[in-house]
Design a protein around this motif. Structure first.
Motif, PDB file in Angstrom:
ATOM      1  N   SER A  70       6.282   3.665   5.705  1.00 29.33           N
ATOM      2  CA  SER A  70       5.514   4.752   6.320  1.00 29.33           C
ATOM      3  C   SER A  70       4.723   4.290   7.543  1.00 29.33           C
ATOM      4  CB  SER A  70       4.545   5.346   5.290  1.00 29.33           C
ATOM      5  OG  SER A  70       3.606   4.371   4.900  1.00 29.33           O
ATOM      6  N   GLN A  71       4.534   2.969   7.675  1.00 27.41           N
ATOM      7  CA  GLN A  71       3.658   2.523   8.768  1.00 27.41           C
ATOM      8  C   GLN A  71       4.459   2.308  10.056  1.00 27.41           C
ATOM      9  OE1 GLN A  71       0.228   2.684   8.114  1.00 27.41           O
ATOM     10  NE2 GLN A  71       1.199   3.718   6.395  1.00 27.41           N
ATOM     11  N   ASP A  72       3.820   1.791  11.109  1.00 27.27           N
ATOM     12  CA  ASP A  72       4.489   1.821  12.415  1.00 27.27           C
ATOM     13  C   ASP A  72       5.823   1.057  12.395  1.00 27.27           C
ATOM     14  OD1 ASP A  72       4.164  -0.748  14.434  1.00 27.27           O
ATOM     15  OD2 ASP A  72       2.784  -0.754  12.749  1.00 27.27           O
ATOM     16  N   ALA A  73       6.789   1.642  13.093  1.00 24.42           N
ATOM     17  CA  ALA A  73       8.180   1.217  12.975  1.00 24.42           C
ATOM     18  C   ALA A  73       8.377  -0.250  13.350  1.00 24.42           C
ATOM     19  CB  ALA A  73       9.059   2.121  13.832  1.00 24.42           C
ATOM     20  N   GLU A  74       7.679  -0.709  14.352  1.00 17.74           N
ATOM     21  CA  GLU A  74       7.869  -2.089  14.805  1.00 17.74           C
ATOM     22  C   GLU A  74       7.422  -3.077  13.720  1.00 17.74           C
ATOM     23  OE1 GLU A  74       9.703  -3.169  16.946  1.00 17.74           O
ATOM     24  OE2 GLU A  74       9.027  -5.242  17.127  1.00 17.74           O
ATOM     25  N   SER A  75       6.312  -2.779  13.047  1.00 18.29           N
ATOM     26  CA  SER A  75       5.855  -3.651  11.948  1.00 18.29           C
ATOM     27  C   SER A  75       6.882  -3.679  10.833  1.00 18.29           C
ATOM     28  CB  SER A  75       4.569  -3.122  11.320  1.00 18.29           C
ATOM     29  OG  SER A  75       3.516  -3.220  12.156  1.00 18.29           O
ATOM     30  N   VAL A  76       7.441  -2.514  10.532  1.00 16.42           N
ATOM     31  CA  VAL A  76       8.414  -2.451   9.443  1.00 16.42           C
ATOM     32  C   VAL A  76       9.647  -3.280   9.815  1.00 16.42           C
ATOM     33  CG1 VAL A  76       9.861  -0.915   8.035  1.00 16.42           C
ATOM     34  CG2 VAL A  76       7.562  -0.181   8.698  1.00 16.42           C
ATOM     35  N   TYR A 111      10.122  11.230   6.952  1.00 12.57           N
ATOM     36  CA  TYR A 111      10.322  10.118   6.019  1.00 12.57           C
ATOM     37  C   TYR A 111      11.809   9.821   5.796  1.00 12.57           C
ATOM     38  CZ  TYR A 111       5.354   9.933   5.066  1.00 12.57           C
ATOM     39  OH  TYR A 111       4.002   9.773   5.204  1.00 12.57           O
ATOM     40  N   ARG A 112      12.609  10.852   5.891  1.00 14.59           N
ATOM     41  CA  ARG A 112      14.051  10.625   5.716  1.00 14.59           C
ATOM     42  C   ARG A 112      14.568   9.707   6.830  1.00 14.59           C
ATOM     43  NH1 ARG A 112      17.853  15.370   4.137  1.00 14.59           N
ATOM     44  NH2 ARG A 112      19.467  14.115   3.229  1.00 14.59           N
ATOM     45  N   GLN A 113      14.124  10.006   8.043  1.00 14.21           N
ATOM     46  CA  GLN A 113      14.549   9.175   9.187  1.00 14.21           C
ATOM     47  C   GLN A 113      14.024   7.748   9.009  1.00 14.21           C
ATOM     48  OE1 GLN A 113      12.640   7.891  11.942  1.00 14.21           O
ATOM     49  NE2 GLN A 113      14.498   7.183  12.990  1.00 14.21           N
ATOM     50  N   ARG A 114      12.771   7.647   8.545  1.00 12.45           N
ATOM     51  CA  ARG A 114      12.177   6.317   8.336  1.00 12.45           C
ATOM     52  C   ARG A 114      12.957   5.531   7.270  1.00 12.45           C
ATOM     53  NH1 ARG A 114       7.187   4.714  10.083  1.00 12.45           N
ATOM     54  NH2 ARG A 114       6.773   5.671  12.073  1.00 12.45           N
ATOM     55  N   ALA A 115      13.358   6.232   6.214  1.00 13.66           N
ATOM     56  CA  ALA A 115      14.086   5.565   5.128  1.00 13.66           C
ATOM     57  C   ALA A 115      15.428   5.058   5.642  1.00 13.66           C
ATOM     58  CB  ALA A 115      14.287   6.541   3.967  1.00 13.66           C
ATOM     59  N   GLY A 122       0.809  -1.228   0.000  1.00 11.30           N
ATOM     60  CA  GLY A 122       0.000   0.000   0.000  1.00 11.30           C
ATOM     61  C   GLY A 122       0.832   1.262   0.000  1.00 11.30           C
ATOM     62  N   GLY A 123       0.164   2.366  -0.190  1.00 19.43           N
ATOM     63  CA  GLY A 123       0.896   3.632  -0.282  1.00 19.43           C
ATOM     64  C   GLY A 123       0.323   4.670   0.654  1.00 19.43           C
ATOM     65  N   ASN A 124      -0.319   4.183   1.737  1.00 21.29           N
ATOM     66  CA  ASN A 124      -0.901   5.168   2.667  1.00 21.29           C
ATOM     67  C   ASN A 124       0.219   5.967   3.332  1.00 21.29           C
ATOM     68  OD1 ASN A 124      -3.923   5.322   3.504  1.00 21.29           O
ATOM     69  ND2 ASN A 124      -2.761   5.983   5.296  1.00 21.29           N
ATOM     70  N   PRO A 125       0.063   7.281   3.391  1.00 21.47           N
ATOM     71  CA  PRO A 125       1.079   8.049   4.108  1.00 21.47           C
ATOM     72  C   PRO A 125       0.968   7.800   5.608  1.00 21.47           C
ATOM     73  CG  PRO A 125      -0.717   9.478   3.411  1.00 21.47           C
ATOM     74  CD  PRO A 125      -0.992   8.131   2.818  1.00 21.47           C
ATOM     75  N   ALA A 126       2.009   8.150   6.341  1.00 22.78           N
ATOM     76  CA  ALA A 126       2.022   7.959   7.792  1.00 22.78           C
ATOM     77  C   ALA A 126       1.067   8.948   8.458  1.00 22.78           C
ATOM     78  CB  ALA A 126       3.442   8.182   8.306  1.00 22.78           C
ATOM     79  N   HIS A 127       0.645   8.601   9.678  1.00 22.96           N
ATOM     80  CA  HIS A 127      -0.161   9.539  10.465  1.00 22.96           C
ATOM     81  C   HIS A 127       0.799  10.308  11.368  1.00 22.96           C
ATOM     82  CE1 HIS A 127      -3.430   6.302   9.811  1.00 22.96           C
ATOM     83  NE2 HIS A 127      -3.451   7.203   8.842  1.00 22.96           N
TER      84      HIS A 127
END
Ligand SMILES: Cc1ncc(COP(=O)(O)O)c(C=O)c1O
Length: 416
Positions: free
Chosen positions: A394-400, A312-316, A38-43
């Motif tokens: 983009s989704q919760d960090a633990e799932s990623v 998003y940079r931090q997430r990437a 999916g492509g949902n943006p983060a909350h």
């Protein structure tokens, strides 16, 4: 029930339907799922707080509330929001836009449906013209939008190998010809699914090729500047009368308001306005009224730069780090993440197709997108398209984190 040709075309099994059904099923599941598809943006909390404040403020202003909910807007979209966009883009980039250069659509996906069928397909003289995607992998959402078969033609890229198991796709100009069968060129920049940002040089060359052939270059700027700025380096936006620049409020955090923005020459905008009027009378004003003040006071740029982009940079970076840990010892490459919400992973020695990998991961609760969906219009065989997957960070960090670790296990098994 017997459907028309139109009905049969749009109700055939499509990647879009399969993927959206999958997402719906995963979201409704009782079992824990790791949603990396999916492509949902983060909350993002700052954005959520801002939306809450804006909703309250508008609820207390009867004229704004009426504009948002109780009046049909012009078929080109809410006028004051478009006027604010004209001013912002002219101030920022010196583009000399007028109100007649901007139309809103019911999400940019609908905008692409309108544009692709406005420009390409069957013509009165019996000829057929197609949209050229100069670089695949490209956004899977384009694939099923054509009213006629074969509405897209695309080319494979060259691959530049970088340090740290990264790589970058480039347009292979030796494969690009813009003859009379081509109605327009189209690129997403930053690109979904790869996070690639086509270089300024590539953009100038593509714009030049389109101009010489007398066809438009469509630039899908869903993740770009000035908002939502999910771009990690400096990016130079392009617009002139031959470019159709498409933007969206989705990735700033408003995918449910369905607001797309098309910036183009007056002839295209006039045509899009007619299409809006016929297809939906007018476009929703919810996103436009919600965001107008932030466009007027340029807060939308500050938020994009100071909140959305760093998030998003931090997430990437974090997702890359987990990738390094989980894929240690595997033959893998990752496209350099230069923007958007995704890591594009390439497993050249995968013993199964990416579709099979996707099915195995789904059984373990990890949802990803198999790579073959991202080659719309590519009619040559290329093993590469069955060796890649797209994951969303983009989704919760633990799932990623967990999802990437399970992908590592499954890939190792499949490469053994
Ligand atoms: C590159 C790209 N273009 C367009 C869209 C469609 O966005 P929307 O219809 O929500 O504006 C998306 C959504 O994921 C996308 O990734």
């Amino acid at each position: 029930m017997q459907f028309s040709r139109f009905g049969n075309w749009f109700t055939r099994p499509t990647g879009a339907r399969e993927l959206m059904d999958d997402l719906g099923e995963a979201m409704a599941s009782e079992n824990p799922v790791m949603m990396l598809g999916g492509g949902n943006p983060a909350h993002i909390p700052e954005m959520q707080a801002l939306l809450r404040d804006r909703m309250h403020a508008i609820a207390d202003q009867p004229r704004e509330l009426r504009r948002m909910l109780a009046d049909y807007a012009s078929p080109a979209g809410e006028v004051r929001f478009r006027a604010a966009l004209v001013k912002l883009l002219n101030d920022e980039y010196g583009w000399n836009l007028k109100l007649e250069n901007i139309a809103l659509t019911g999400g940019s996906q609908t905008g692409f449906f309108q544009l692709f069928n406005l420009l390409a397909g069957e013509f009165d003289d019996g000829s057929c013209r197609r949209i050229l995607l100069p670089l695949t992998p490209e956004y899977a959402g384009y694939t099923d939008l054509g009213l006629s078969n074969n509405q897209f033609v695309s080319r494979r890229p060259t691959i530049e190998y970088l340090d740290d198991r990264q790589f970058k796709y480039h347009v292979d100009f030796s494969r690009i010809t813009v003859d009379e069968s081509i109605a327009a060129l189209c690129v997403s920049r930053p690109t979904n699914p790869t996070g690639n940002v086509l270089t300024n040089d590539e953009m100038e060359k593509l714009a030049g090729l389109a101009r010489s052939a007398g066809v438009p270059l469509i630039v899908d700027n869903a993740y770009g500047v000035p908002f939502p700025q999910i771009v990690f380096g400096d990016i130079h936006p392009f617009w002139d009368e031959n470019i159709i620049l498409c933007m969206s409020l989705s990735k700033i955090g408003l995918p449910a308001v369905r607001t797309g923005i098309v910036i183009a020459c007056e002839e295209i905008i006039d045509a899009m306005t007619s299409l809006n009027a016929v297809m939906s009378l007018s476009v929703s004003s919810v996103g436009a009224v919600l965001m107008r003040e932030l466009v007027e006071n340029r807060e939308i740029i500050r938020l994009s730069h100071d909140v959305i982009r760093p998030f998003y940079r931090q997430r990437a970076e974090q997702a890359l780090e987990w990738t390094r840990e989980s894929f240690k010892g595997c033959e893998y490459f990752v496209h350099r993440p230069e923007g958007a919400l995704f890591l594009w992973l390439w497993f050249p020695e995968l013993g199964i197709t990416s579709e099979e990998l996707y099915q195995r991961l789904k059984k373990r609760g990890v949802y990803v997108l198999p790579g073959h969906h991202f080659f719309p219009g590519l009619d040559e065989e290329w093993d590469h398209r069955h060796q890649c997957i797209r994951i969303t960070y983009s989704q919760d960090a633990e799932s990623v984190r967990k999802g990437i670790s399970i992908i590592g296990e499954e890939v190792r098994r499949a490469c053994a």
